[in-house]
Design an enzyme around this catalytic site. Structure first.
Site, mmCIF file in Angstrom:
data_model
loop_
_atom_site.group_PDB
_atom_site.id
_atom_site.type_symbol
_atom_site.label_atom_id
_atom_site.label_comp_id
_atom_site.label_asym_id
_atom_site.label_seq_id
_atom_site.Cartn_x
_atom_site.Cartn_y
_atom_site.Cartn_z
ATOM 1 N N LYS A 12 0.510 -1.237 0.111
ATOM 2 C CA LYS A 12 0.058 0.096 0.080
ATOM 3 C C LYS A 12 1.056 1.220 -0.105
ATOM 4 C CE LYS A 12 -3.961 -2.117 2.427
ATOM 5 N NZ LYS A 12 -5.035 -2.009 3.379
ATOM 6 N N PHE A 60 -16.076 2.895 6.695
ATOM 7 C CA PHE A 60 -14.538 3.178 6.169
ATOM 8 C C PHE A 60 -14.203 3.132 4.711
ATOM 9 C CE2 PHE A 60 -14.489 -1.237 7.676
ATOM 10 C CZ PHE A 60 -13.833 -1.688 6.727
ATOM 11 N N ARG A 88 -1.548 -14.681 4.290
ATOM 12 C CA ARG A 88 -2.314 -14.018 5.495
ATOM 13 C C ARG A 88 -1.473 -14.233 6.924
ATOM 14 N NH1 ARG A 88 -6.931 -11.688 4.138
ATOM 15 N NH2 ARG A 88 -7.800 -11.750 6.119
ATOM 16 N N ASN A 115 -1.899 0.001 6.931
ATOM 17 C CA ASN A 115 -1.391 -1.284 7.295
ATOM 18 C C ASN A 115 -0.530 -1.885 6.270
ATOM 19 O OD1 ASN A 115 -3.192 -2.061 5.612
ATOM 20 N ND2 ASN A 115 -4.569 -3.285 6.937
ATOM 21 N N HIS A 118 -2.276 -5.534 1.492
ATOM 22 C CA HIS A 118 -3.432 -6.202 1.561
ATOM 23 C C HIS A 118 -2.959 -7.610 0.990
ATOM 24 C CE1 HIS A 118 -7.472 -7.330 0.055
ATOM 25 N NE2 HIS A 118 -6.892 -7.595 -0.900
ATOM 26 N N GLU A 129 -9.175 -11.008 -7.655
ATOM 27 C CA GLU A 129 -8.402 -10.003 -7.466
ATOM 28 C C GLU A 129 -6.976 -9.980 -8.087
ATOM 29 O OE1 GLU A 129 -7.448 -9.816 -3.031
ATOM 30 O OE2 GLU A 129 -9.589 -9.130 -2.614
#
Ligand code: CMP
Length: 136
Positions: A12, A60, A88, A115, A118, A129
């Protein structure tokens, strides 16, 4: 039973901005994930909204889409044994404050929004995705 899977990873804007891309890639490779594809892109807010549409009812959502489109990101296809679950685990909990030691979000995450990474949460979503960013 072990199985070779692919999953989607995003580094990110907060992590790209802090020059953590290579460090995160090294961490993934050290933990038996192969980076099959990788590209640095800057998406629009509309594209971010499409990508995160499963979260559209959440409070959010707007901030999340603004954030993901606020700067360059690195999208990657990761491959390995049980790649979806193992990536994960390597990411750690969504909120860096709750993430386990030696996870990416514990090491680098700043907040629940910033964070750092992803990852797909299921086999179906991994397929969707990956297609979203790497359709041929
Ligand atoms: P990610 O795994 O990219 O999926 C959706 C993102 O929404 C999540 O990481 C967080 O960065 C962000 N987010 C912001 N607020 C929340 C929240 N309250 N619960 C879960 N995710 C949140």
């Amino acid at each position: 039973m072990s199985k070779i899977e692919q999953t989607l990873s995003i580094i990110k804007p907060d992590a790209v901005e802090r020059n953590l891309v290579q460090e995160i890639k090294n961490f993934l490779e050290k933990n038996n994930l192969i980076i099959k594809e990788s590209k640095k892109i800057h998406i629009t807010k509309d594209e971010a909204s499409e990508f995160y549409k499963v979260h559209q009812s959440k409070s959010f959502f707007n901030d999340l889409c603004s954030y993901l489109s606020s700067g360059p990101i690195v999208v990657m296809i990761l491959e390995g044994e049980n790649a979806i679950f193992s990536y994960r685990k390597l990411m750690g909990a969504t909120n860096p404050k709750e993430a386990e030691n030696n996870t990416i979000r514990k090491l680098y995450g700043i907040s629940i929004d910033k964070n750092s990474v992803h990852g797909s949460d299921s086999k179906d979503n991994a397929k969707k995705e990956i297609n979203f960013f790497f359709k041929s």
